[in-house]
Design a protein around this motif. Sequence first.
Motif, PDB file in Angstrom:
ATOM      1  N   ILE A 170       0.810  -1.223   0.000  1.00 26.71           N
ATOM      2  CA  ILE A 170       0.000   0.000   0.000  1.00 26.71           C
ATOM      3  C   ILE A 170       0.844   1.273   0.000  1.00 26.71           C
ATOM      4  CG2 ILE A 170      -1.786   1.286   1.237  1.00 26.71           C
ATOM      5  CD1 ILE A 170      -2.745  -1.407   0.126  1.00 26.71           C
ATOM      6  N   ALA A 171       1.766   1.383   0.964  1.00 25.67           N
ATOM      7  CA  ALA A 171       2.439   2.651   1.246  1.00 25.67           C
ATOM      8  C   ALA A 171       3.253   3.226   0.081  1.00 25.67           C
ATOM      9  CB  ALA A 171       3.309   2.509   2.493  1.00 25.67           C
ATOM     10  N   PRO A 172       4.132   2.463  -0.570  1.00 28.17           N
ATOM     11  CA  PRO A 172       4.954   3.068  -1.633  1.00 28.17           C
ATOM     12  C   PRO A 172       4.132   3.703  -2.752  1.00 28.17           C
ATOM     13  CG  PRO A 172       5.853   0.933  -0.995  1.00 28.17           C
ATOM     14  CD  PRO A 172       4.536   1.056  -0.314  1.00 28.17           C
ATOM     15  N   LYS A 173       3.084   2.999  -3.217  1.00 25.08           N
ATOM     16  CA  LYS A 173       2.254   3.560  -4.289  1.00 25.08           C
ATOM     17  C   LYS A 173       1.524   4.811  -3.813  1.00 25.08           C
ATOM     18  CE  LYS A 173       0.242   3.781  -8.277  1.00 25.08           C
ATOM     19  NZ  LYS A 173       1.002   4.265  -9.438  1.00 25.08           N
ATOM     20  N   ALA A 174       1.049   4.803  -2.560  1.00 21.78           N
ATOM     21  CA  ALA A 174       0.363   5.986  -2.019  1.00 21.78           C
ATOM     22  C   ALA A 174       1.314   7.178  -1.968  1.00 21.78           C
ATOM     23  CB  ALA A 174      -0.188   5.674  -0.631  1.00 21.78           C
ATOM     24  N   MET A 175       2.562   6.949  -1.572  1.00 22.40           N
ATOM     25  CA  MET A 175       3.535   8.036  -1.490  1.00 22.40           C
ATOM     26  C   MET A 175       3.890   8.573  -2.873  1.00 22.40           C
ATOM     27  SD  MET A 175       6.117   7.067   1.652  1.00 22.40           S
ATOM     28  CE  MET A 175       6.529   5.414   1.102  1.00 22.40           C
ATOM     29  N   ILE A 176       4.004   7.689  -3.852  1.00 26.52           N
ATOM     30  CA  ILE A 176       4.283   8.116  -5.228  1.00 26.52           C
ATOM     31  C   ILE A 176       3.166   9.010  -5.748  1.00 26.52           C
ATOM     32  CG2 ILE A 176       4.454   7.295  -7.617  1.00 26.52           C
ATOM     33  CD1 ILE A 176       5.933   4.827  -6.501  1.00 26.52           C
TER      34      ILE A 176
END
Length: 313
Positions: A80-86
Amino acid sequence: MGDRGTDNHSEVTDFILVGFRVHSELHILLFLIFLLVYAMILLGNVGMMTIIMTDPRLNTPMYFFLGNLSFIDLFYSSVIAPKAMINFWSESKSISFAGCVTQFCLFALFMVAEGFLLAAMAYDRFIAICNPLLYSVQMSARLCTQLVAGSYLCGCISSVLQTSTTFTLPFCGSRAIDHFFCDIRPLQRLSCSDLFIYRMISFSLSSIITLPTIIVIIVSYMYIVSTVLKIRSSEGRKKAFSTCSSHLGVVSVLYGAVFFTYLTPDRFPELSKVTSLCYTLVTPMLNPLIYSLRNKDVKEALKKLLEMKNAIP
């Protein structure tokens, strides 16, 4: 690119993850918060797995389960987190159809596996407190391995079923998923078909998955509480309860957030996004802290590991 006139899901090649509906100036702040939380998730869960694998004193069923819990928390938050940050920096905020399927599938796998693993951990505490003399016999290495493997297997089966039923829906109209990841409710909103039968199948599947784990946890703690209350010394009761408090805290936070998100009316998507943060990022961040701060063995193992590192010239 999928058009707004799309009549069938096969024509959709990507989706748009809307994320949080806030002013663009706040995206930097949200990015920094996500980055900090994800860094703590990486540090905490990798650290917990390292401590458990390197200290022979932690070679017990409870820590075997805890190591797998850290593994699951690390990976499903990484879905979840990496794509949300991108997407905080992206103008398009797009995710490919295959990427969305993969994210949905992996998240469902690890979430269901965690539920079954928490049930196995409750059973482990039940045996440890209610049948301590038989603990090493009943909680054998073979049984522990079977329980963990069963958790991942149930996660795989559930993930395949949920993913196949969700992504065979006909998607038409907007491609915008009103969430920061590919979740089941926002995807349902994009479908132009009658969702009654699909929702009944989804609810039945969720019940079959969730009820057994909840029943195991509740029954285990009923026996645990009954046994602990029979202990005469207050010190003995306190020690017995302390071995379960960390697990009970993790279960309460995870299931509380999941139930609130998926059982409340689907009228407040922004509130749903906030509550989903509890089980996608907050719980994986808190789990290592809860178990390390309230666990003497983990604190001693961490101290020993740090001393060994400092001793290396």
